[in-house]
Design a protein around this motif. Sequence first.
Motif, PDB file in Angstrom:
ATOM      1  N   GLY A   1       0.606  -1.562   0.321  1.00  0.00           N
ATOM      2  CA  GLY A   1       0.132   0.128  -0.086  1.00  0.00           C
ATOM      3  C   GLY A   1       1.244   1.170  -0.257  1.00  0.00           C
ATOM      4  N   VAL A   2       1.923   1.420  -0.373  1.00  0.00           N
ATOM      5  CA  VAL A   2       3.121   2.821  -0.044  1.00  0.00           C
ATOM      6  C   VAL A   2       3.786   2.513  -1.551  1.00  0.00           C
ATOM      7  CG1 VAL A   2       2.751   2.467   2.344  1.00  0.00           C
ATOM      8  CG2 VAL A   2       5.226   1.183   1.073  1.00  0.00           C
ATOM      9  N   SER A   3       3.512   3.792  -2.316  1.00  0.00           N
ATOM     10  CA  SER A   3       4.247   3.889  -3.347  1.00  0.00           C
ATOM     11  C   SER A   3       6.306   4.018  -2.637  1.00  0.00           C
ATOM     12  CB  SER A   3       3.752   4.995  -3.745  1.00  0.00           C
ATOM     13  OG  SER A   3       4.362   6.424  -3.122  1.00  0.00           O
ATOM     14  N   HIS A   4       6.877   4.706  -3.814  1.00  0.00           N
ATOM     15  CA  HIS A   4       8.712   4.188  -3.899  1.00  0.00           C
ATOM     16  C   HIS A   4       8.204   6.171  -2.502  1.00  0.00           C
ATOM     17  CE1 HIS A   4      12.508   5.289  -4.364  1.00  0.00           C
ATOM     18  NE2 HIS A   4      12.469   5.859  -4.718  1.00  0.00           N
ATOM     19  N   HIS A   5       8.039   6.644  -3.254  1.00  0.00           N
ATOM     20  CA  HIS A   5       8.193   8.315  -2.163  1.00  0.00           C
ATOM     21  C   HIS A   5       7.350   8.746  -1.383  1.00  0.00           C
ATOM     22  CE1 HIS A   5      10.272  10.915  -5.350  1.00  0.00           C
ATOM     23  NE2 HIS A   5       9.740  10.335  -6.242  1.00  0.00           N
ATOM     24  N   THR A   6       6.303   7.446  -1.038  1.00  0.00           N
ATOM     25  CA  THR A   6       5.193   8.195   0.521  1.00  0.00           C
ATOM     26  C   THR A   6       5.862   6.875   0.957  1.00  0.00           C
ATOM     27  OG1 THR A   6       3.913   5.890  -0.110  1.00  0.00           O
ATOM     28  CG2 THR A   6       3.264   8.279  -1.621  1.00  0.00           C
ATOM     29  N   LEU A   7       6.872   5.562   0.735  1.00  0.00           N
ATOM     30  CA  LEU A   7       7.138   4.445   2.673  1.00  0.00           C
ATOM     31  C   LEU A   7       7.509   5.250   3.253  1.00  0.00           C
ATOM     32  CD1 LEU A   7       9.202   1.765   0.930  1.00  0.00           C
ATOM     33  CD2 LEU A   7       9.265   2.830   3.385  1.00  0.00           C
ATOM     34  N   PRO A   8       8.329   6.333   3.415  1.00  0.00           N
ATOM     35  CA  PRO A   8       8.697   7.104   4.860  1.00  0.00           C
ATOM     36  C   PRO A   8       7.156   7.181   5.941  1.00  0.00           C
ATOM     37  CG  PRO A   8      10.152   7.720   3.267  1.00  0.00           C
ATOM     38  CD  PRO A   8       9.102   7.004   2.341  1.00  0.00           C
ATOM     39  N   THR A   9       6.445   7.597   4.971  1.00  0.00           N
ATOM     40  CA  THR A   9       5.613   8.428   5.583  1.00  0.00           C
ATOM     41  C   THR A   9       4.130   8.316   5.642  1.00  0.00           C
ATOM     42  OG1 THR A   9       4.592  10.445   3.802  1.00  0.00           O
ATOM     43  CG2 THR A   9       7.023  10.815   5.231  1.00  0.00           C
ATOM     44  N   ALA A  10       3.120   7.558   4.549  1.00  0.00           N
ATOM     45  CA  ALA A  10       2.481   7.194   4.356  1.00  0.00           C
ATOM     46  C   ALA A  10       1.409   6.063   5.710  1.00  0.00           C
ATOM     47  CB  ALA A  10       1.900   6.252   2.993  1.00  0.00           C
ATOM     48  N   ARG A  11       2.572   5.158   6.284  1.00  0.00           N
ATOM     49  CA  ARG A  11       2.444   4.214   7.423  1.00  0.00           C
ATOM     50  C   ARG A  11       3.072   4.168   8.108  1.00  0.00           C
ATOM     51  NH1 ARG A  11      -0.925  -1.145   3.781  1.00  0.00           N
ATOM     52  NH2 ARG A  11      -2.597   0.316   3.220  1.00  0.00           N
ATOM     53  N   PRO A  12       3.476   5.350   9.277  1.00  0.00           N
ATOM     54  CA  PRO A  12       4.949   5.127   9.372  1.00  0.00           C
ATOM     55  C   PRO A  12       4.909   4.028  11.108  1.00  0.00           C
ATOM     56  CG  PRO A  12       3.517   7.560  10.297  1.00  0.00           C
ATOM     57  CD  PRO A  12       2.474   6.827   8.846  1.00  0.00           C
ATOM     58  N   ALA A  13       3.747   3.724  11.144  1.00  0.00           N
ATOM     59  CA  ALA A  13       3.611   3.427  12.500  1.00  0.00           C
ATOM     60  C   ALA A  13       4.629   1.435  11.789  1.00  0.00           C
ATOM     61  CB  ALA A  13       2.153   3.403  12.977  1.00  0.00           C
ATOM     62  N   GLU A  14       3.692   1.198  10.934  1.00  0.00           N
ATOM     63  CA  GLU A  14       4.397   0.552  10.676  1.00  0.00           C
ATOM     64  C   GLU A  14       5.589   0.202  10.268  1.00  0.00           C
ATOM     65  OE1 GLU A  14       4.119  -3.402   7.179  1.00  0.00           O
ATOM     66  OE2 GLU A  14       2.880  -2.147   7.213  1.00  0.00           O
ATOM     67  N   LEU A  15       6.293   1.097   9.995  1.00  0.00           N
ATOM     68  CA  LEU A  15       8.044   1.224   9.155  1.00  0.00           C
ATOM     69  C   LEU A  15       8.840   1.364   9.962  1.00  0.00           C
ATOM     70  CD1 LEU A  15      10.149   2.101   7.445  1.00  0.00           C
ATOM     71  CD2 LEU A  15       9.504   4.256   6.779  1.00  0.00           C
ATOM     72  N   ASN A  16       8.435   2.722  11.638  1.00  0.00           N
ATOM     73  CA  ASN A  16       9.461   2.923  12.296  1.00  0.00           C
ATOM     74  C   ASN A  16       9.141   1.310  13.556  1.00  0.00           C
ATOM     75  OD1 ASN A  16       9.187   5.269  11.681  1.00  0.00           O
ATOM     76  ND2 ASN A  16       7.019   6.113  12.660  1.00  0.00           N
ATOM     77  N   ARG A  17       8.119   0.684  13.293  1.00  0.00           N
ATOM     78  CA  ARG A  17       8.407  -0.350  14.324  1.00  0.00           C
ATOM     79  C   ARG A  17       9.384  -1.296  13.720  1.00  0.00           C
ATOM     80  NH1 ARG A  17       6.123  -5.779  13.605  1.00  0.00           N
ATOM     81  NH2 ARG A  17       4.911  -4.564  11.177  1.00  0.00           N
ATOM     82  N   ARG A  18       8.954  -1.347  12.381  1.00  0.00           N
ATOM     83  CA  ARG A  18      10.040  -2.520  11.934  1.00  0.00           C
ATOM     84  C   ARG A  18      11.357  -1.970  11.056  1.00  0.00           C
ATOM     85  NH1 ARG A  18       7.773  -6.447   8.542  1.00  0.00           N
ATOM     86  NH2 ARG A  18       5.429  -5.800   8.101  1.00  0.00           N
ATOM     87  N   LEU A  19      11.863  -0.824  12.117  1.00  0.00           N
ATOM     88  CA  LEU A  19      13.038  -0.057  11.756  1.00  0.00           C
ATOM     89  C   LEU A  19      13.418  -0.213  12.742  1.00  0.00           C
ATOM     90  CD1 LEU A  19      13.047   2.922   9.810  1.00  0.00           C
ATOM     91  CD2 LEU A  19      14.559   0.960   8.958  1.00  0.00           C
ATOM     92  N   THR A  20      13.217   0.079  14.308  1.00  0.00           N
ATOM     93  CA  THR A  20      13.402  -0.045  15.788  1.00  0.00           C
ATOM     94  C   THR A  20      13.575  -1.017  15.643  1.00  0.00           C
ATOM     95  OG1 THR A  20      11.093   0.654  16.913  1.00  0.00           O
ATOM     96  CG2 THR A  20      12.294   2.300  16.333  1.00  0.00           C
ATOM     97  N   GLU A  21      12.726  -2.043  15.319  1.00  0.00           N
ATOM     98  CA  GLU A  21      12.767  -3.562  15.658  1.00  0.00           C
ATOM     99  C   GLU A  21      14.333  -4.133  15.290  1.00  0.00           C
ATOM    100  OE1 GLU A  21       9.061  -6.070  14.570  1.00  0.00           O
ATOM    101  OE2 GLU A  21       8.486  -5.170  16.609  1.00  0.00           O
ATOM    102  N   PHE A  22      14.709  -3.875  14.094  1.00  0.00           N
ATOM    103  CA  PHE A  22      15.695  -4.409  13.568  1.00  0.00           C
ATOM    104  C   PHE A  22      16.533  -3.324  14.355  1.00  0.00           C
ATOM    105  CE2 PHE A  22      18.855  -3.422   9.985  1.00  0.00           C
ATOM    106  CZ  PHE A  22      19.396  -3.982  10.042  1.00  0.00           C
ATOM    107  N   LEU A  23      16.684  -1.734  14.183  1.00  0.00           N
ATOM    108  CA  LEU A  23      18.053  -1.434  14.043  1.00  0.00           C
ATOM    109  C   LEU A  23      18.554  -1.549  16.690  1.00  0.00           C
ATOM    110  CD1 LEU A  23      17.166   1.692  13.017  1.00  0.00           C
ATOM    111  CD2 LEU A  23      18.922   0.309  12.477  1.00  0.00           C
ATOM    112  N   THR A  24      17.446  -2.096  16.824  1.00  0.00           N
ATOM    113  CA  THR A  24      17.753  -2.928  18.460  1.00  0.00           C
ATOM    114  C   THR A  24      17.060  -4.038  18.544  1.00  0.00           C
ATOM    115  OG1 THR A  24      15.295  -2.347  19.274  1.00  0.00           O
ATOM    116  CG2 THR A  24      16.648  -0.863  19.150  1.00  0.00           C
ATOM    117  N   ALA A  25      17.629  -5.123  17.577  1.00  0.00           N
ATOM    118  CA  ALA A  25      17.772  -5.945  18.494  1.00  0.00           C
ATOM    119  C   ALA A  25      19.150  -6.570  18.572  1.00  0.00           C
ATOM    120  CB  ALA A  25      17.365  -6.900  17.081  1.00  0.00           C
ATOM    121  N   PRO A  26      19.019  -7.890  19.591  1.00  0.00           N
ATOM    122  CA  PRO A  26      20.363  -8.378  20.249  1.00  0.00           C
ATOM    123  C   PRO A  26      21.368  -8.925  18.873  1.00  0.00           C
ATOM    124  CG  PRO A  26      18.776  -8.777  20.864  1.00  0.00           C
ATOM    125  CD  PRO A  26      17.681  -8.330  19.679  1.00  0.00           C
TER     126      PRO A  26
END
Length: 297
Positions: free
Chosen positions: A270-295
């Motif tokens: 449901g996101v395009s190239h340019h809307t990826l950072p902002t269209a569904r930020p809760a899902e993106l931010n969850r995936r990023l923080t889980e990846f970046l903070t994983a042991p």
Amino acid sequence: MSTTPTTASATDSAESAFFAAYDAALARWPAPTEALDVRTKHGTTRVNACGPRDGRPLVLLHGGGATSAAWSANVGALAAAGHRVLAVDLIGDPGRSVLDGPPLGSVAGLLAWLDAVLDGLGVRSADFCGHSYGGWIALEYALHAPKRVGRLALLDPTQCFAGFRPGYLLRVLPLLLLPRTAARARSYLDWESRGSGLDADLSEVYALGHAGFPASRPVTGPRPTPARLHGLATPTLVLVAELSRPHDASRMADAARAALPAATVTVLPGVSHHTLPTARPAELNRRLTEFLTAPNG
């Protein structure tokens, strides 16, 4: 070349409109923000920083023409997760970085500039997240300086694992023609986003930057070879936009998995190239923080 008063006035007006839009977009950042200026031989690089000063550094590299303001929907969550967020305005692009020295000139020059920015910030090692063209820069930097990159997140990166669709290149061609107009940039963004949640304020920053700054050729290079990518040991997350116009999402995801078998590769619906950072930020931010903070390990 002399500049007529009318031309100078129009240029000043265009730049003023752009900086007003840029500052308004940056004011939406939910975390207190510090503007840092790093001097290198190429000029002054603006880095918008937020999050705990003793947090793990996270370098954000925006897409071409988007500016660091593009991360407004993400920096709050990333800072809250404990990262010292360092969002860079790419030098030579629209933004508050100023290229008043020699141009970067080559991929080697681009990577040396980023080395110098990290040195100026006193950052020996950081995690990296790049979107679009910024994803290509982040990947090249991880290959160039693997000891300085802890984790690598690539958001619908271009020229990393697959080329552009020919039809996309034909649609982008008018953006390269003079005169560069905000209306033409807005039309392109509307087409690419397919109605999937384009942020109006960030769209205006992009459009006014496209029209208000002199055209400069971005530093580009070939896609990394399979041999180079197979040697990359950095933990990597690749998030692909399902509705991306630049490339076929499924094929790109398959190419990324083949190139980096240990990477986590996901197609975001449901996101395009340019809307990826902002269209569904809760899902993106969850995936990023889980990846970046994983042991580690």
